[in-house]
Write an enzyme that holds these catalytic residues in place. Structure first.
Site, mmCIF file in Angstrom:
data_model
loop_
_atom_site.group_PDB
_atom_site.id
_atom_site.type_symbol
_atom_site.label_atom_id
_atom_site.label_comp_id
_atom_site.label_asym_id
_atom_site.label_seq_id
_atom_site.Cartn_x
_atom_site.Cartn_y
_atom_site.Cartn_z
ATOM 1 N N HIS A 197 0.878 -1.183 0.000
ATOM 2 C CA HIS A 197 0.000 0.000 0.000
ATOM 3 C C HIS A 197 0.913 1.230 0.000
ATOM 4 O O HIS A 197 1.696 1.438 -0.920
ATOM 5 C CB HIS A 197 -0.932 -0.110 1.221
ATOM 6 N N HIS A 227 -1.999 -2.106 -9.988
ATOM 7 C CA HIS A 227 -2.975 -1.541 -9.060
ATOM 8 C C HIS A 227 -4.228 -2.394 -9.097
ATOM 9 O O HIS A 227 -4.605 -2.875 -10.154
ATOM 10 C CB HIS A 227 -3.310 -0.100 -9.475
ATOM 11 N N ASP A 276 2.995 5.677 -6.707
ATOM 12 C CA ASP A 276 4.222 5.508 -5.924
ATOM 13 C C ASP A 276 5.475 5.406 -6.783
ATOM 14 O O ASP A 276 6.585 5.487 -6.264
ATOM 15 C CB ASP A 276 4.113 4.254 -5.051
HETATM 16 C C1 LIG Z 1 -0.886 -3.148 -6.150
HETATM 17 C C2 LIG Z 1 -0.997 -4.670 -6.156
HETATM 18 C C3 LIG Z 1 -0.922 -5.146 -4.677
HETATM 19 C C4 LIG Z 1 -2.347 -5.089 -6.752
HETATM 20 O O1 LIG Z 1 -2.471 -6.458 -6.623
HETATM 21 P P1 LIG Z 1 -3.681 -7.308 -7.190
HETATM 22 O O2 LIG Z 1 -4.790 -6.454 -7.646
HETATM 23 O O3 LIG Z 1 -3.992 -8.319 -6.152
HETATM 24 O O4 LIG Z 1 -3.058 -7.955 -8.504
HETATM 25 P P2 LIG Z 1 -2.518 -9.436 -8.626
HETATM 26 O O5 LIG Z 1 -1.511 -9.705 -7.541
HETATM 27 O O6 LIG Z 1 -3.696 -10.348 -8.747
HETATM 28 O O7 LIG Z 1 -1.742 -9.351 -10.010
HETATM 29 C C5 LIG Z 1 -2.227 -9.853 -11.247
HETATM 30 C C6 LIG Z 1 -1.070 -10.391 -12.028
HETATM 31 O O8 LIG Z 1 -0.099 -9.362 -12.273
HETATM 32 C C7 LIG Z 1 1.145 -9.665 -11.622
HETATM 33 N N1 LIG Z 1 1.625 -8.447 -11.000
HETATM 34 C C8 LIG Z 1 0.894 -7.559 -10.287
HETATM 35 N N2 LIG Z 1 1.654 -6.513 -9.900
HETATM 36 C C9 LIG Z 1 2.892 -6.763 -10.382
HETATM 37 C C10 LIG Z 1 4.104 -6.059 -10.317
HETATM 38 N N3 LIG Z 1 4.185 -4.895 -9.667
HETATM 39 N N4 LIG Z 1 5.186 -6.598 -10.912
HETATM 40 C C11 LIG Z 1 5.097 -7.783 -11.563
HETATM 41 N N5 LIG Z 1 3.973 -8.485 -11.672
HETATM 42 C C12 LIG Z 1 2.869 -7.989 -11.076
HETATM 43 C C13 LIG Z 1 0.821 -10.737 -10.605
HETATM 44 O O9 LIG Z 1 1.937 -11.551 -10.333
HETATM 45 C C14 LIG Z 1 -0.275 -11.485 -11.308
HETATM 46 O O10 LIG Z 1 0.297 -12.273 -12.320
HETATM 47 P P3 LIG Z 1 -0.287 -13.763 -12.644
HETATM 48 O O11 LIG Z 1 -1.663 -13.500 -13.182
HETATM 49 O O12 LIG Z 1 0.660 -14.322 -13.632
HETATM 50 O O13 LIG Z 1 -0.317 -14.485 -11.338
HETATM 51 C C15 LIG Z 1 0.136 -5.315 -6.992
HETATM 52 O O14 LIG Z 1 0.045 -4.871 -8.327
HETATM 53 C C16 LIG Z 1 1.508 -5.003 -6.414
HETATM 54 O O15 LIG Z 1 1.953 -5.714 -5.502
HETATM 55 N N6 LIG Z 1 2.225 -3.967 -6.939
HETATM 56 C C17 LIG Z 1 3.503 -3.600 -6.425
HETATM 57 C C18 LIG Z 1 3.343 -2.810 -5.154
HETATM 58 C C19 LIG Z 1 2.819 -1.409 -5.404
HETATM 59 O O16 LIG Z 1 3.319 -0.683 -6.247
HETATM 60 N N7 LIG Z 1 1.817 -1.004 -4.580
HETATM 61 C C20 LIG Z 1 1.277 0.341 -4.622
HETATM 62 C C21 LIG Z 1 -0.150 0.362 -5.009
HETATM 63 S S1 LIG Z 1 -0.666 2.053 -5.196
#
Ligand SMILES: CC(C)(COP(=O)(O)OP(=O)(O)OC[C@H]1O[C@@H](n2cnc3c(N)ncnc32)[C@H](O)[C@@H]1OP(=O)(O)O)[C@@H](O)C(=O)NCCC(=O)NCCS
Length: 436
Positions: free
Chosen positions: A268, A307, A363
């Protein structure tokens, strides 16, 4: 059959049901009447991580993640970032309308006159070690304000709520600045009521021996814009924590501390700190392709990308790039920007990221600007928490005044044991720890 309804046939019993559809949703409680017999509890929905469940009806922040749209109370974020100050936007979030000139003057006066911390709060903060994470200090100190203002627990009184709202918006920057000064070993700087919200925060951070702190106008404006961009983001993890904790009628200091605790996690608000660490790890532009390859092999995530809601460019990330130019004109270009731009360029062309609709989020660039301004990564999430306090409070106020809301209490799907016979201690075998 009325048009705005959903017909459901339960194949277990052959019975059909009709439930109303309102605003694209059905009420989960309408499913409860779907039963196999008199003893059946009724149908529930199972939705870990709230992937498809609306927990409230809200009129504060609107996001269209597919189109990359973000609006506060109907105003596009781009327009607010260009024309408003952060206190003006905080007013909008909390009261629903942009303030008139005289309303804004009174609002700014009120917030400004709640920036001082009780000396006991200052002493409380001095009790932390010098290497304490500023976010840990912020969360604990905001919670500790509950002891300073015990009347805050009267959350059903609108006038009392407003007073605590002003106190929190006024005091969170003072706590944030104090956590920074404590960390670097400088004495606490008292607020200066002549300065704007952003300028006063800079004063409390960076004033040394000069009699009056003069903030650089370009940096103060960039900080104010960053505050506007971070002010609210509808039902994210921390807003949900604010509403859930506030729903038990905890006072707003405790609920805000809970929201800030949720913000602290790397998935987050902690992501901007993680982005900087990632850019440090990559080291130079040449290493970007190898790093992307590693991510695609499932070895970690590209921090600042992806996101839950945005499946398009985060509109805030676009504005941040524009705000960054103003900052870099004063501070010089942060060398990490080259690495970030290269990461973005490659990722936006790469099949892995395109297919999963992974775009830079807010971010991705904010940390680079904060670092150019002179902040250490540990402070980044604290900088996020300052403006988000206004959003949390708007969400909290909306929740408290919503007659449909009650104490938040999800259901569970039971997957554990049925009743089983007790085993005396001498007859038990070491089964190991159950970790799930
Ligand atoms: C923000 C976040 C938690 C959203 O998660 P979510 O909605 O649950 O998305 P998922 O984890 O289901 O991701 C879907 C797919 O994209 C991939 N993915 C998501 N974010 C990714 C990233 N930053 N880098 C690489 N792969 C990513 C996942 O591994 C998943 O791949 P798969 O379908 O092969 O398993 C996630 O994108 C993340 O961890 N990002 C990095 C942290 C970040 O920048 N957070 C700030 C948010 S404002």
């Amino acid at each position: 059959m009325p048009q705005n309804t959903l017909s459901i046939t339960d194949n277990r019993t052959g019975q059909s049901y009709t439930v109303p559809i309102e605003n694209g949703t059905i009420r989960a409680m309408d499913l409860r009447k779907i039963k196999t017999g008199a003893d059946d509890f009724g149908l529930m929905t199972y939705d870990p991580a709230f992937m498809n469940t609306a927990s409230c009806r809200s009129a504060i922040t609107f996001i269209d993640g597919d189109k990359g749209i973000l609006r506060y109370r109907g105003y596009p974020i781009e327009v607010l970032a260009e024309h408003c100050t952060f206190p003006e936007v905080a007013y909008l979030l909390l009261f629903g309308e942009l303030p008139t000139a005289s309303q804004l003057k009174t609002w700014v006066f009120d917030i400004t006159h709640h920036t001082m911390l009780h000396e006991s709060t200052k002493k409380f903060m001095e009790g932390f070690g010098f290497d304490a994470h500023p976010m840990a200090m912020l969360v604990s100190t905001v919670a500790a304000l509950s002891a300073v203002y015990p009347e805050a627990r009267n959350v059903l009184d609108p006038a009392n709520r407003l007073l605590q709202i002003k106190r929190l918006i006024g005091k969170v920057p003072s706590i944030a600045a104090m956590s920074y000064r404590h960390n670097v070993g400088f004495p606490y700087v008292y607020p200066d009521n002549d300065l704007s919200y952003a300028e006063n925060f800079m004063n409390m951070l960076w004033k040394m021996v000069e009699p009056k702190y003069a903030a650089h106008p370009a940096i103060a404006r960039a900080l104010d814009v960053l505050f506007i961009l971070h002010a609210d983001h509808e039902q994210n993890c921390s807003a949900n924590a604010m509403r859930a904790v506030g729903s038990s009628q905890s006072d707003p200091y405790l609920a805000t501390a809970a929201a800030a605790a949720a913000l602290a996690g790397p998935l987050h608000g902690g992501a901007n700190e993680a982005v900087l660490r990632m850019l440090d790890e990559i080291g130079s532009k040449e290493n970007v392709p190898a790093y992307i390859k590693k991510i695609k092999e499932g070895k970690g995530k590209l921090m600042g990308f992806g996101h839950r809601i945005y499946k398009n460019y985060d509109p805030r990330a676009k504005i941040i790039k524009w705000a960054a130019d103003g900052v870099f004109e004063v501070t010089g270009r942060n060398p990490k920007l080259e690495i970030a731009l290269e990461l973005e360029r490659i990722a936006l062309e790469d099949e892995y990221f395109v297919q999963r609709k992974l775009y830079p989020n807010v971010d991705f660039y904010s940390g680079i600007i904060y670092q150019a301004m002179g902040f250490k990564p540990e402070m980044f999430t604290v900088l996020f928490a300052i403006p988000r306090t206004a959003g949390w409070l708007a969400q909290w106020q909306e929740m408290i005044t919503d007659p449909e809301q009650k104490i938040a209490r999800p259901r569970q799907v039971w997957i554990g044991h049925e009743t089983r016979p007790f085993i005396p201690i001498e007859q038990r075998s070491p089964a190991g720890l159950v970790t799930r």
